[in-house]
Design an enzyme around this catalytic site. Structure first.
Site, PDB file in Angstrom:
ATOM      1  N   HIS A  29       6.900  -7.771   1.402  1.00 10.51           N
ATOM      2  CA  HIS A  29       6.110  -7.026   0.431  1.00 10.51           C
ATOM      3  C   HIS A  29       5.466  -5.815   1.107  1.00 10.51           C
ATOM      4  O   HIS A  29       4.538  -5.955   1.908  1.00 10.51           O
ATOM      5  CB  HIS A  29       5.045  -7.950  -0.153  1.00 10.51           C
ATOM      6  CG  HIS A  29       4.174  -7.323  -1.178  1.00 10.51           C
ATOM      7  ND1 HIS A  29       2.819  -7.155  -1.019  1.00 10.51           N
ATOM      8  CD2 HIS A  29       4.461  -6.810  -2.407  1.00 10.51           C
ATOM      9  CE1 HIS A  29       2.305  -6.591  -2.088  1.00 10.51           C
ATOM     10  NE2 HIS A  29       3.276  -6.362  -2.953  1.00 10.51           N
ATOM     11  N   HIS A  71       2.326   2.724  -2.353  1.00 11.41           N
ATOM     12  CA  HIS A  71       2.183   1.857  -3.518  1.00 11.41           C
ATOM     13  C   HIS A  71       1.513   2.543  -4.695  1.00 11.41           C
ATOM     14  O   HIS A  71       1.942   2.394  -5.839  1.00 11.41           O
ATOM     15  CB  HIS A  71       1.384   0.598  -3.150  1.00 11.41           C
ATOM     16  CG  HIS A  71       1.151  -0.303  -4.315  1.00 11.41           C
ATOM     17  ND1 HIS A  71      -0.009  -0.286  -5.061  1.00 11.41           N
ATOM     18  CD2 HIS A  71       1.951  -1.230  -4.894  1.00 11.41           C
ATOM     19  CE1 HIS A  71       0.077  -1.173  -6.026  1.00 11.41           C
ATOM     20  NE2 HIS A  71       1.246  -1.770  -5.957  1.00 11.41           N
TER      21      HIS A  71
END
Length: 330
Positions: A29, A71
Site C-alpha cells: 500500500h 495519494h
C-alpha cells in the site's frame, strides 16, 4: 521495456514468489509505507525486496501535465510546500499538485504523513522531521519496478489508481486516459500484463474499458458514500444487485476492510457477506488497508491475516507492512 521479467532475458524457472498463502495476493500500500514515507522510490524498493506481488501507485497530474505518484490531490500532508511556496494555496488553504509544475514539485522535500495539527498520522513510523525524500513521476516508479524485476528475477506488478478522475476532468484533464497511455508505453496493455487499474468511480472504469478499450484488469474500489470519493453509490455496490451491475465490467472489487468483517461488543469478528457475494459472481476481492499499527484490540497481524484468508475468504490485501504478511506463512 515490459514489466515481465521473462522479456529481460530471465528464465522462467528461476522466478520466485513470496506469498502468505498460495494464491493470496500481497499488495504494498503506497510502497512499504509502514517503514518509509508513502509513495517514495525508497519505499517502493523496500516493498519490492519484501517479496510483494503488487505495489500500489496513486497518480495525480501536475500543471504541466506530468503524472506524479502521490495519494492526495494536494501536497500539504506529506511535503514542505507551504514553506517553499507561500501564497500558492487555493481558497480552501491547500496547495494542489495541479497548480504546480513538475520542476516545482521536484523541489519539495517529502516526509511522513502529518495530520492538520502537524502531528504524525501514524506515530512511531519514520520520523517526520527527516524530510529526505522526493515525489516521483509515474514513469520513474514504473522504471524502478521493472528494473528490480529484471535484476531480481521476480515479476512484481503495478496496481494503479488515477486519482479523482471527475475532479481532474473539471480541471480540463483526462487523467484516466493519460494513465492508460503511460502504462501502454511501458508495455502494460492486456490482462496478461501484470498491472491492475483501480478506481472508486464506476463511470471512469467504464470509460477505461469501453472507450479507451484497455485490456487491463479493472477493479472497482468500494468506499463509504460519506467519503464523497465519487458519484458511485457504494451502498448499492455492496449488494448483490450492485455487484451484478459490475460483473461484466470489472475483474474484482477493492472494499474497505470494515465492509468485509466487523467486531461485536465482545470483540469477536463477524464476517459480512460482501466477499461471498463477489465470489459468486466470479469477482476477486482485494481489501484495504491492513496496518500493524491500526488493528482492533486483541488482534495481531498473524490473527488478522488468518481471519481475512480463512474466514472472510479474501483473495488479497493492501498492507503498509508487507513483511509481516510474509512472516505469517512461516
Amino acid at each position: 521495456m515490459s514489466g515481465n521479467p521473462r522479456r529481460c532475458g530471465i528464465s522462467p524457472d528461476i522466478l520466485t514468489t513470496l506469498k502468505t498463502e498460495p494464491g493470496f495476493v500481497v499488495i504494498a500500500h503506497r510502497g512499504a509505507s509502514g517503514y518509509l514515507p508513502e509513495h517514495t522510490l525508497e519505499g517502493v524498493a523496500m516493498a519490492h525486496a519484501m517479496g510483494v506481488d503488487y505495489i500500489e501507485q496513486d497518480a495525480v497530474l501536475t500543471r504541466d501535465g506530468e503524472l506524479i505518484v502521490i495519494h492526495d490531490l494536494y501536497l500539504d500532508a506529506v511535503s514542505d510546500v507551504a514553506q517553499r511556496f507561500p501564497g500558492r494555496q487555493r481558497e480552501d488553504g491547500r496547495h494542489y499538485a495541479i497548480d504546480f509544475t513538475l520542476d516545482e514539485i521536484r523541489s519539495l522535500r517529502i516526509h511522513e504523513r502529518l495530520k492538520p495539527d502537524g502531528l504524525p498520522e501514524f506515530p512511531g513510523r519514520f520520523p517526520h522531521q527527516h524530510a529526505l525524500f522526493r515525489i516521483p513521476t509515474l514513469a520513474e516508479e514504473i522504471a524502478l519496478i521493472q528494473g528490480l524485476n529484471c535484476s531480481s528475477g521476480r515479476d512484481v506488478g503495478l496496481y494503479i489508481e488515477p486519482k479523482s478522475p471527475a475532479w481532474h476532468s473539471a480541471e480540463g484533464r483526462d487523467i484516466v486516459g493519460q494513465v492508460v497511455t503511460e502504462l501502454a508505453r511501458f508495455g502494460y496493455r492486456d490482462r496478461e500484463d501484470n498491472a491492475i487499474l483501480q478506481s472508486f468511480d464506476t463511470h471512469y472504469i467504464d470509460y477505461a474499458r469501453n472507450q479507451l478499450k484497455t485490456g487491463l484488469r479493472l477493479v472497482q474500489l468500494i468506499g463509504e458514500n460519506s467519503w464523497q470519493e465519487s458519484d458511485s453509490d457504494f451502498d448499492l455496490l455492496r449488494t448483490a444487485k450492485g455487484l451484478e451491475s459490475l460483473a461484466g465490467l470489472v475483474d474484482g472489487i477493492g472494499p474497505w476492510l470494515p465492509q468485509l468483517v466487523s467486531f461485536n461488543q465482545d470483540g469477536n469478528p463477524v464476517v459480512l457477506e460482501l466477499c461471498e457475494l463477489a465470489h459468486d459472481l466470479g469477482l476477486f476481492v482485494h481489501g484495504y488497508t491492513l496496518r500493524a499499527d491500526q488493528l482492533p484490540g486483541g488482534i495481531n497481524m498473524r490473527s488478522a491475516v488468518d481471519l481475512l484468508i480463512n474466514r472472510v475468504g479474501l483473495d488479497g490485501v493492501f498492507t503498509d507492512h508487507p513483511d509481516m504478511l510474509r512472516e505469517t506463512s512461516g
